[in-house]
Structures are given as structure tokens and as C-alpha cells.
Design an enzyme around this catalytic site. Structure first.
Site, mmCIF file in Angstrom:
data_model
loop_
_atom_site.group_PDB
_atom_site.id
_atom_site.type_symbol
_atom_site.label_atom_id
_atom_site.label_comp_id
_atom_site.label_asym_id
_atom_site.label_seq_id
_atom_site.Cartn_x
_atom_site.Cartn_y
_atom_site.Cartn_z
ATOM 1 N N CYS A 1 -6.226 7.249 5.166
ATOM 2 C CA CYS A 1 -5.574 7.617 6.170
ATOM 3 C C CYS A 1 -6.202 8.810 6.860
ATOM 4 O O CYS A 1 -5.900 9.588 6.206
ATOM 5 C CB CYS A 1 -4.318 7.325 6.331
ATOM 6 S SG CYS A 1 -3.440 7.611 7.630
ATOM 7 N N GLN B 1 0.750 -1.101 -0.080
ATOM 8 C CA GLN B 1 -0.085 0.088 0.074
ATOM 9 C C GLN B 1 0.877 1.188 -0.061
ATOM 10 O O GLN B 1 1.930 1.421 0.716
ATOM 11 C CB GLN B 1 -0.735 0.011 1.257
ATOM 12 C CG GLN B 1 -1.807 1.234 1.132
ATOM 13 C CD GLN B 1 -2.674 1.458 2.394
ATOM 14 O OE1 GLN B 1 -2.139 1.772 3.174
ATOM 15 N NE2 GLN B 1 -3.962 1.404 2.139
#
Ligand SMILES: Cc1cc2nc3c(=O)[nH]c(=O)nc-3n(C[C@H](O)[C@H](O)[C@H](O)COP(=O)(O)O)c2cc1C
Length: 357
Positions: free
Chosen positions: A113, A83
Site C-alpha cells: 500500500c 489481508q
């Protein structure tokens, strides 16, 4: 015991073009948790896909040693995703090329995030959900840079006034993204409230791509409900795997094959904890390994009699030998006493503290 599953909960393999997820039950990327030892263990125990911790693209491009280690992939035998997070399309493209050269079978892009440093400071993570033009440019750059499937992980939107995950999913599909995971919270919720699995259906309805539902899946029953509410093609599980890396296999067996798999008994759990501990020592070296393994040992032991005292003592241990002896003695005591885990003391309770750390 009911050995069957509801028909709407049955998962099928997902073909991403070149990479097939036989069991779409995915270990979520979690910084500080899903390091290589954890991913290897989850894979060995039956995870359908493991995803690295979020890797900052700028650090990857500089080939920073720590970053390259974070992006190392688990052994052959199943797909590994790395990722990436970042805001510069060129850096993201280059980071993706490096990850693929180093063995990644897939690249996942982080639009989820919420951490301020990641999300706002650098216009990466969930902040990219606020700028669909920049988001499209970044996704396209990564898709064009590599020949492996590129996937996207995002939240529902920045806040409840801006639930643009379906619009972003369409943009992602147009530029060649192959699969989308949605954590059913907004950025502004951080980890508060509950994941909205039904919202994920609006993303599923917006695209022809496979969609994965994520957030608050702690039991096999949760996984079934999340799938039936969202219509998703698979599940991603993060905190539900704390102290039980075998949970993914339990979900996979139930939802792919209709088989209920019990938790490992304490003897098997002890073997898994010791294996995990050994892998962490090998990967990180004795000192960091000792420190980084503490939270895992704490999660494993949660709910067992006298586990609080064990954890307090364990966290003061300074050598690997002592640590291995303490784990062995703790479990041997539990086994001898026929201990039963208290399900009310969930391993997941510590999740928020861990994420804040
Ligand atoms: C400690 C921790 C670290 C995380 N790090 C990442 C990360 O690096 N990349 C990412 O996309 N999401 C990250 N997340 C979010 C998870 O992948 C997941 O979306 C979220 O925890 C909701 O799923 P869960 O309820 O199954 O844990 C993190 C979550 C936690 C708790």
C-alpha cells in the site's frame, strides 16, 4: 474464433498446503471496493480466490465492529483471504489469529500500500519494503501465529533505485510465506506509468514459491502477456473488475481451460447489477448502501448510450426503491434499443479517481 490458448499461458492449480487454488485468478484487495458483497459476487461468478480489503491490524485487535465486518469472509465454497496491514508483529499475529477464528482460510500481508498514512506514518504497507529486518520479523510472527497459509503482496520496491522485491521474496520464503503477489510498480510510482510484468520474473526466479503477477490486466490478452512475460503462476486483477465482476471468470476460463467466454448480454448484466445492489443494501443498510453502491453502478453503466446522464441522475437518488427502478429502467431502455457498449469508454478510466477517494 480461435478457441485455443498459448501453452505458456495455461494456468494450473496452486497447492498452498492445506488450501488449493483451483484457478489462480485472484480478485485483488481494494479498499472501498472489494467489500463482502463484491467478493461474494466475484466468487459466485468464478473468481479463484477473493481477498478482503486491507484490514488495519490494530483495529482488528481491538475488535472494532466496522473492522470485523470488513474482515467477514464470503460463504463456504472457495478460499477466502483476509489481508492485514500493520507494523507491530504482535498486533499482526493477534489480528491473524482473530481473522482465522472468524473463518479466513488464508492471511495475506500487505507490503504494497503506497498511501502515505499507511505506508509511512506507521511503517506499514510499502514502507516495510525499506526495512528488511523489520519485514522479516513481522512476516515470521504472522506465519508462526496461524496454521493457515500466509501470503505476501508487495510492489517491486520503494523506488527504481531500490528494487528489492526479489530479496524480500527470499526472506519471505525463508520464514514460511506460501505465495507472493507482485504489483509491477514501485511505491513511488503510486499508480503512474505502467506495470512492469517482466520484472516479476526476477521475483519468480528468486524463489520456489508460487508467484502471482498483478497490475494493469484489463483484457484476457493482457493476462496472457503478463503471464508469459513474468513466468508467474497466476494473475491478480483489481481495477479490471470494476463494473465487470465476471472478468475473473473470463480470464480463468481462457487461461485454465482454453475457452473464450463472451461478456454477459445486457439482460444478464442488468440481473447482476440488481443482485449486487441488493447485496449492498443488505450488507450496509439502506443509507450507506445507497451511497457506496453509486460508484459500482457508475462503472457498470460506463460506455452505454446516455450513461453519463443516467449516472448524474442516479447519484441524486435518495431511496432504495427509486434506485432499483432507475437501474431497471436504464437497462430496459438499453435492451429495447439493442444498445452496444462503446469499448473506448472503459470502466477502468475512473480508477485513479476512485482510489484517491
Ligand atoms: C481503490 C483501490 C484500493 C486498493 N486497496 C488495496 C488494499 O486494500 N490492499 C492492497 O494490497 N492493495 C490495494 N490496492 C492495490 C490493488 O490491489 C492492486 O495491487 C493495484 O490496483 C494494481 O492492480 P490493478 O491494475 O489490477 O488494479 C488498491 C487499489 C485500488 C485501485
Amino acid at each position: 474464433m480461435d478457441m485455443t490458448v498459448q501453452p505458456q499461458s495455461t494456468l494450473r492449480p496452486i497447492d498452498l498446503g492445506g488450501v488449493v487454488l483451483d484457478t489462480p485468478v485472484i480478485l485483488a484487495p481494494m479498499s472501498g471496493v472489494t467489500d463482502l458483497p463484491f467478493r461474494r459476487l466475484a466468487r459466485r461468478l468464478g473468481a479463484g480466490l477473493v481477498v478482503s480489503e486491507m484490514i488495519a491490524s490494530w483495529a482488528m485487535v481491538r475488535e472494532n465492529d466496522t473492522t470485523l465486518r470488513m474482515a467477514e469472509v464470503a460463504d463456504a465454497g472457495g478460499p477466502n483471504a483476509v489481508q492485514l496491514a500493520g507494523c507491530d508483529p504482535d498486533a499482526m499475529a493477534e489480528a491473524a489469529r482473530i481473522a482465522v477464528r472468524r473463518g479466513a482460510d488464508m492471511i495475506d500481508i500487505n507490503f504494497g500500500c503506497p498511501v502515505r498514512k499507511v505506508a509511512v506514518g506507521q511503517m506499514a504497507g510499502s514502507a516495510l519494503m525499506r526495512d528488511e529486518v523489520a519485514a522479516a520479523r513481522l512476516l515470521k510472527a504472522v506465519v508462526e501465529a496461524v496454521s493457515v497459509p500466509v501470503t505476501l503482496k508487495m510492489r517491486m520496491g520503494w523506488d527504481h533505485q531500490n528494487l528489492n522485491a526479489p530479496a524480500l521474496a527470499r526472506i519471505a520464503q525463508d520464514v514460511g510465506i506460501r505465495m507472493i503477489t507482485v504489483h509491477g510498480r514501485t511505491r513511488q510510482q503510486f499508480y503512474n506509468g505502467v506495470a512492469d510484468w517482466a520484472f516479476v520474473r526476477t521475483v519468480k526466479d528468486a524463489v520456489d514459491l508460487p508467484v502471482i503477477v498483478n497490475g494493469d490486466i484489463l483484457t484476457v490478452a493482457d493476462a496472457r502477456t503478463a503471464l508469459s512475460q513474468s513466468g508467474a503462476d497466476g494473475v491478480m486483477i483489481g481495477r479490471g473488475c470494476y463494473g465487470r465482476p465476471w472478468f475473473l471468470a473470463q480470464v480463468a476460463q481462457a487461461l485454465c481451460h482454453g475457452t473464450e467466454v463472451p461478456d454477459p448480454d445486457l439482460e444478464s448484466e442488468k440481473a447482476i447489477v440488481l443482485e449486487h445492489y441488493g447485496m449492498m443494501q443488505e450488507h450496509f443498510g439502506p443509507r450507506p448502501g445507497l451511497r457506496l453502491a453509486r460508484k459500482h453502478v457508475s462503472w457498470y453503466s460506463a460506455g452505454l448510450p446516455e450513461s453519463a446522464a443516467f449516472r448524474a441522475a442516479f447519484n441524486r437518488i435518495e431511496t432504495v426503491e427509486e434506485a432499483l427502478d432507475a437501474i431497471t429502467a436504464f437497462y430496459d431502455r438499453q435492451i429495447a434499443q439493442g444498445a452496444v457498449r462503446d469499448p473506448r469508454q472503459s470502466r477502468h478510466d475512473n480508477a485513479e479517481q476512485a482510489h484517491a477517494a
